[in-house]
Design a protein around this motif. Structure first.
Motif, short mmCIF file in Angstrom:
data_model
loop_
_atom_site.label_atom_id
_atom_site.label_comp_id
_atom_site.label_asym_id
_atom_site.label_seq_id
_atom_site.Cartn_x
_atom_site.Cartn_y
_atom_site.Cartn_z
N GLN A 173 0.85 -1.19 0.00
CA GLN A 173 0.00 0.00 0.00
C GLN A 173 0.89 1.24 0.00
O GLN A 173 1.94 1.25 0.64
CB GLN A 173 -0.91 0.02 1.24
CG GLN A 173 -1.84 -1.16 1.35
CD GLN A 173 -2.59 -1.18 2.68
OE1 GLN A 173 -2.56 -0.22 3.45
NE2 GLN A 173 -3.26 -2.29 2.96
N LYS A 174 0.44 2.27 -0.73
CA LYS A 174 1.22 3.50 -0.80
C LYS A 174 0.33 4.70 -0.55
O LYS A 174 -0.70 4.87 -1.20
CB LYS A 174 1.89 3.62 -2.18
CG LYS A 174 2.72 4.88 -2.38
CD LYS A 174 3.87 4.96 -1.39
CE LYS A 174 4.71 6.22 -1.59
NZ LYS A 174 5.68 6.42 -0.49
N ARG A 175 0.73 5.54 0.41
CA ARG A 175 0.00 6.74 0.77
C ARG A 175 0.92 7.95 0.79
O ARG A 175 2.09 7.83 1.17
CB ARG A 175 -0.65 6.61 2.16
CG ARG A 175 -1.68 5.51 2.30
CD ARG A 175 -2.00 5.31 3.79
NE ARG A 175 -3.05 4.34 4.02
CZ ARG A 175 -2.86 3.02 4.06
NH1 ARG A 175 -1.63 2.53 3.90
NH2 ARG A 175 -3.87 2.20 4.29
N ALA A 177 0.49 9.34 -4.74
CA ALA A 177 0.93 7.95 -4.58
C ALA A 177 0.73 7.18 -5.88
O ALA A 177 1.56 6.33 -6.25
CB ALA A 177 0.18 7.29 -3.43
N LEU A 178 -0.37 7.46 -6.57
CA LEU A 178 -0.64 6.80 -7.85
C LEU A 178 0.47 7.12 -8.85
O LEU A 178 1.02 6.21 -9.51
CB LEU A 178 -1.99 7.25 -8.39
CG LEU A 178 -2.33 6.85 -9.83
CD1 LEU A 178 -2.37 5.33 -9.97
CD2 LEU A 178 -3.65 7.48 -10.26
N ASP A 179 0.83 8.38 -8.99
CA ASP A 179 1.88 8.76 -9.93
C ASP A 179 3.21 8.12 -9.55
O ASP A 179 3.99 7.70 -10.43
CB ASP A 179 2.03 10.28 -9.95
CG ASP A 179 0.81 10.98 -10.54
OD1 ASP A 179 -0.01 10.30 -11.19
OD2 ASP A 179 0.67 12.20 -10.34
N PHE A 180 3.46 8.01 -8.26
CA PHE A 180 4.68 7.37 -7.76
C PHE A 180 4.74 5.91 -8.23
O PHE A 180 5.77 5.44 -8.73
CB PHE A 180 4.70 7.44 -6.23
CG PHE A 180 5.84 6.72 -5.57
CD1 PHE A 180 7.01 7.39 -5.25
CD2 PHE A 180 5.72 5.37 -5.23
CE1 PHE A 180 8.05 6.72 -4.63
CE2 PHE A 180 6.77 4.71 -4.61
CZ PHE A 180 7.94 5.38 -4.31
N GLU A 213 -10.30 7.39 -12.20
CA GLU A 213 -10.15 7.82 -13.59
C GLU A 213 -8.67 8.00 -13.93
O GLU A 213 -8.22 7.61 -15.02
CB GLU A 213 -10.93 9.11 -13.84
CG GLU A 213 -12.43 8.92 -13.92
CD GLU A 213 -13.16 10.22 -14.22
OE1 GLU A 213 -14.29 10.15 -14.73
OE2 GLU A 213 -12.60 11.30 -13.92
N ARG A 214 -7.94 8.60 -13.02
CA ARG A 214 -6.50 8.80 -13.26
C ARG A 214 -5.78 7.46 -13.36
O ARG A 214 -4.89 7.28 -14.20
CB ARG A 214 -5.93 9.64 -12.12
CG ARG A 214 -4.51 10.16 -12.35
CD ARG A 214 -4.15 11.05 -11.19
NE ARG A 214 -2.86 11.67 -11.32
CZ ARG A 214 -2.63 12.97 -11.15
NH1 ARG A 214 -3.64 13.78 -10.92
NH2 ARG A 214 -1.42 13.48 -11.24
N ALA A 215 -6.17 6.52 -12.50
CA ALA A 215 -5.58 5.18 -12.56
C ALA A 215 -5.91 4.50 -13.87
O ALA A 215 -5.06 3.85 -14.49
CB ALA A 215 -6.06 4.34 -11.38
#
Length: 289
Positions: free
Chosen positions: A44-46, A106-109, A132-134
């Motif tokens: 998990q990434k936050r 976190a998503l971009d990471f 949507e970004r994912a």
């Protein structure tokens, strides 16, 4: 090759934050998951200051990582160096790895790490901007459906697909820890299969024990995801709702047996039945053989 197929259940060890901020522990958990036969591990990434408010982070919370909730949350997060090490280690072992982003940063990471899948956690499935970004990242998505009714699931699926995203597996899930037997609702797997026939359906379990996870195979689950730990008595918020190495070993053995026992649904006379048939049947006057 895709991790998810109708022929074999993909077993995912959700390491999540059970590594307690220790890279060495995370590597040991990956090694254990691979050794017992897991197909993938998940993290998990936050972005701590985005996901939590300043007031929440300032709350007193004593842990081995500090005196406040913020100390704990920040101490549990891995950075780029740690994730690169995890990626290399998984590649060397030959086990798939991926993570669930809880916010856009976190998503971009994670996208930058070029992982094979992104997991949309149940807590994020109603976050239109995030999903949507994912979806637009081009990375196949795995979507959990805890805390959702069917209308919410349909909305999430339609939102992701309208944005051009691919859902590699949609997970039936109940977000109680642990989930009570009457909350697990394995028949929900069948419902999702009927309503979304173009998608593969899995099961993300939070129950005590392993029986429901094994039974999910009979309902058509193509993947089972369970929180994983080396020691359920270890400190950490998710350890007690996880399964340990002996349980994971037993669960995977049960899943493989369940896959064999499920069969293909074709009604036939097995060759090993024929001598029994010759011995026990007094007559065959139906004339159908």
């Amino acid at each position: 090759m895709s991790l998810f197929s109708f022929d074999r259940c993909a077993v995912v060890a959700e390491i999540g934050i059970n590594h307690n901020g220790s890279l060495d522990l995370a590597l040991e958990m990956i090694r254990a998951a691979h050794r017992v036969g897991c197909d993938a591990v998940k993290f998990q990434k936050r972005t701590v200051d985005v996901v939590y408010t300043a007031d929440e982070l300032a709350k007193p919370r004593k842990s081995p990582l500090g005196e406040t909730n913020g100390d704990l949350k920040r101490g549990l997060e891995f950075g780029r160096r740690e994730y690169r090490r995890l990626a290399d280690f998984c590649a060397d072992l030959g086990i798939v790895w991926y993570a669930s982003p809880w916010d856009e940063e976190a998503l971009d990471f994670l996208v930058d790490l070029k992982m094979p899948y992104l997991k949309i956690a149940s807590a994020s499935v109603t976050d239109r901007g995030l999903i949507e970004r994912a979806a637009r990242s081009g990375i196949p998505l795995l979507v959990s459906t805890g805390m959702c009714d069917l209308k919410m699931v349909r909305s999430a699926v339609e939102t992701i697909e309208a944005a051009g995203g691919e859902i590699a597996c949609l997970y039936h899930c109940t977000s109680t820890y642990p989930a009570l037997p009457e909350e697990i609702n394995l028949a929900g797997i069948s419902t999702l299969r009927e309503r979304f026939p173009h998608l593969k359906i899995g099961y993300s379990g939070h129950e005590e024990g392993i029986l429901p996870s094994i039974l999910s195979i009979a309902y058509g689950a193509v993947s089972v995801e369970r929180h994983f730990t080396l020691d359920r008595a270890m400190w950490g918020s998710d350890q007690s709702s996880s399964i340990d190495v002996p349980q994971m070993t037993e669960m995977i053995a049960g899943i493989r047996l369940a896959e064999k026992a499920r069969g293909d649904g074709q009604i036939r006379i097995y060759e090993r039945e024929r001598p029994v048939m010759d011995k026990l049947r007094r007559k065959d006057t139906l004339g159908v053989e």
